[in-house]
Design a protein around this motif. Structure first.
Motif, PDB file in Angstrom:
ATOM      1  N   LEU A 294       1.715  -8.775   4.185  1.00 23.39           N
ATOM      2  CA  LEU A 294       1.189  -9.775   3.219  1.00 23.39           C
ATOM      3  C   LEU A 294       1.711 -10.887   3.088  1.00 23.39           C
ATOM      4  O   LEU A 294       1.596 -11.711   2.206  1.00 23.39           O
TER       5      LEU A 294
ATOM      6  N   ILE B  92       0.336 -14.424   2.179  1.00 24.87           N
ATOM      7  CA  ILE B  92      -1.031 -14.263   1.271  1.00 24.87           C
ATOM      8  C   ILE B  92      -0.706 -13.776  -0.119  1.00 24.87           C
ATOM      9  O   ILE B  92      -1.230 -14.247  -0.983  1.00 24.87           O
ATOM     10  N   ALA B  93       0.301 -12.987  -0.398  1.00 21.82           N
ATOM     11  CA  ALA B  93       0.709 -12.360  -1.635  1.00 21.82           C
ATOM     12  C   ALA B  93       1.152 -13.504  -2.460  1.00 21.82           C
ATOM     13  O   ALA B  93       1.974 -14.284  -2.203  1.00 21.82           O
TER      14      ALA B  93
ATOM     15  N   VAL C  38       5.299  -7.739  -3.906  1.00 21.22           N
ATOM     16  CA  VAL C  38       4.680  -6.651  -3.026  1.00 21.22           C
ATOM     17  C   VAL C  38       5.010  -5.227  -3.640  1.00 21.22           C
ATOM     18  O   VAL C  38       6.194  -4.777  -3.432  1.00 21.22           O
TER      19      VAL C  38
ATOM     20  N   CYS D 244       0.114  -3.312  -1.858  1.00 25.21           N
ATOM     21  CA  CYS D 244      -0.467  -3.819  -2.951  1.00 25.21           C
ATOM     22  C   CYS D 244       0.065  -5.338  -3.400  1.00 25.21           C
ATOM     23  O   CYS D 244       1.408  -5.192  -3.845  1.00 25.21           O
TER      24      CYS D 244
ATOM     25  N   LEU E 177      -3.426 -11.320  -4.591  1.00 25.87           N
ATOM     26  CA  LEU E 177      -3.795 -12.234  -3.496  1.00 25.87           C
ATOM     27  C   LEU E 177      -4.335 -13.602  -3.756  1.00 25.87           C
ATOM     28  O   LEU E 177      -4.311 -14.386  -2.871  1.00 25.87           O
TER      29      LEU E 177
ATOM     30  N   GLY F  68      -4.575  -5.422  -0.550  1.00 24.55           N
ATOM     31  CA  GLY F  68      -3.441  -5.395   0.639  1.00 24.55           C
ATOM     32  C   GLY F  68      -3.811  -4.491   1.854  1.00 24.55           C
ATOM     33  O   GLY F  68      -4.758  -4.778   2.215  1.00 24.55           O
TER      34      GLY F  68
ATOM     35  N   ALA G  55      -7.260  -3.459   6.189  1.00 18.78           N
ATOM     36  CA  ALA G  55      -6.967  -4.511   5.176  1.00 18.78           C
ATOM     37  C   ALA G  55      -8.032  -4.028   4.150  1.00 18.78           C
ATOM     38  O   ALA G  55      -9.285  -3.710   4.244  1.00 18.78           O
TER      39      ALA G  55
ATOM     40  N   VAL H 241      -9.479  -5.633  -0.252  1.00 18.87           N
ATOM     41  CA  VAL H 241      -9.493  -6.328  -1.118  1.00 18.87           C
ATOM     42  C   VAL H 241     -10.255  -5.845  -2.157  1.00 18.87           C
ATOM     43  O   VAL H 241     -11.512  -5.234  -2.090  1.00 18.87           O
TER      44      VAL H 241
ATOM     45  N   LEU I 146      -5.403 -10.865   6.048  1.00 17.98           N
ATOM     46  CA  LEU I 146      -4.837  -9.633   6.280  1.00 17.98           C
ATOM     47  C   LEU I 146      -4.929  -9.012   7.427  1.00 17.98           C
ATOM     48  O   LEU I 146      -3.962  -8.396   8.246  1.00 17.98           O
TER      49      LEU I 146
ATOM     50  N   ASN J 199      -2.984 -10.647  10.295  1.00 16.04           N
ATOM     51  CA  ASN J 199      -1.481 -10.332  10.286  1.00 16.04           C
ATOM     52  C   ASN J 199      -1.143  -8.900  10.479  1.00 16.04           C
ATOM     53  O   ASN J 199      -0.024  -8.267  11.230  1.00 16.04           O
TER      54      ASN J 199
END
Length: 252
Positions: free
Chosen positions: A69, A72-73, A77, A136, A139, A157, A173, A175, A197, A200
């Motif tokens: 993450l 992006i997070a 996390v 999680c 985001l 996540g 991923a 969301v 995500l 990644n």
């Protein structure tokens, strides 16, 4: 000469006067049109999930999950492990008090962002904590003064789960977001974040590439689901495990 008529009347005199006054009879006839007050609560929950990525297992791979993450997070996390067997009936549904209490006991220690994400994603069956590990965070969007995401925020996540192949896991991923209010740009932002995500996950050193996960179809003449691993038709559409091989039954 005292002006008696200017004096304030006493309570007893007032009551006697009111009792003597003729009262209009109440009408029992129904009006031509009933005036009603309308009450409405509209909640909108929506989510997206990506294709599955086959991942190597091991302590290193599990410890690297929060790094998926990175970039992006927008909050801390959290890693939520699959629920123990004693919480097998936990669900965030207030109309089922016993199951809702199990859910609260299982997740009361998590942050408001995580609890909100679990309510959204479990309500729409995007994740199942009986089997999935869930990584999680917030985001996109903002939180209110209590720390809970606003209606247009996006949470989610990575959700790895076991696969039929020994030693491997399938990570995808996921969301979601919503609640009261309007949708706005949540759909477009969710797709953009989901792409990031998945990028990644595929860039991880533990990634083994995309894998197709077959979705079962209802069994002809029996109802229920067909096991994607052994092909056995379950007897009930709400079954969680295959009666033959014991693997989880996936839902389309």
């Amino acid at each position: 000469m005292p002006l008696e008529f200017l004096k304030r009347r006493g309570a007893a005199e007032t009551d006697a006067t009111d009792d003597a006054r003729p009262r209009r009879p109440l009408s029992s006839a129904l009006p031509e049109e009933v005036i009603a007050q309308d009450f409405t609560l509209k909640l909108y929950y929506a989510g997206k999930s990506s294709e599955g990525v086959r991942m190597k297992t091991g302590p290193g791979a599990m410890n690297a999950l929060p790094s998926l993450l990175a970039g992006i997070a927008r909050s801390e996390v959290e890693v939520i492990q699959p629920l123990p067997i004693e919480y097998s009936h936990a669900t965030p549904a207030i109309v089922r008090p016993a199951e809702a209490m199990e859910w609260l006991n299982a997740h009361h220690a998590h942050s408001p962002v995580t609890r909100h994400a679990l309510v959204v994603l479990e309500s729409i069956d995007a994740i199942d904590l009986a089997f999935d590990t869930f990584v999680c965070a917030l985001l996109a969007g903002e939180t209110d003064t209590s720390g809970y995401p606003e209606y247009n925020a996006i949470v989610g996540g990575v959700a790895p789960q076991g696969d039929g192949a020994p030693g491997d896991r399938i990570a995808g991923a996921v969301v979601g977001g919503g609640g009261g209010g309007v949708r706005g740009d949540s759909d477009r932002n969710g797709t953009r974040i989901l792409t990031g995500l998945l990028t990644n996950i595929l860039s991880s050193q533990y990634s083994m590439g995309l894998t197709a996960v077959e979705r079962p179809v209802p069994a002809a003449g029996r109802g229920g689901l067909v096991c994607a691993h052994c092909g056995f038709a379950s007897a009930h559409e709400r079954a969680f495990y295959c009666p033959k091989c014991g693997m989880r039954l996936l839902r389309g």
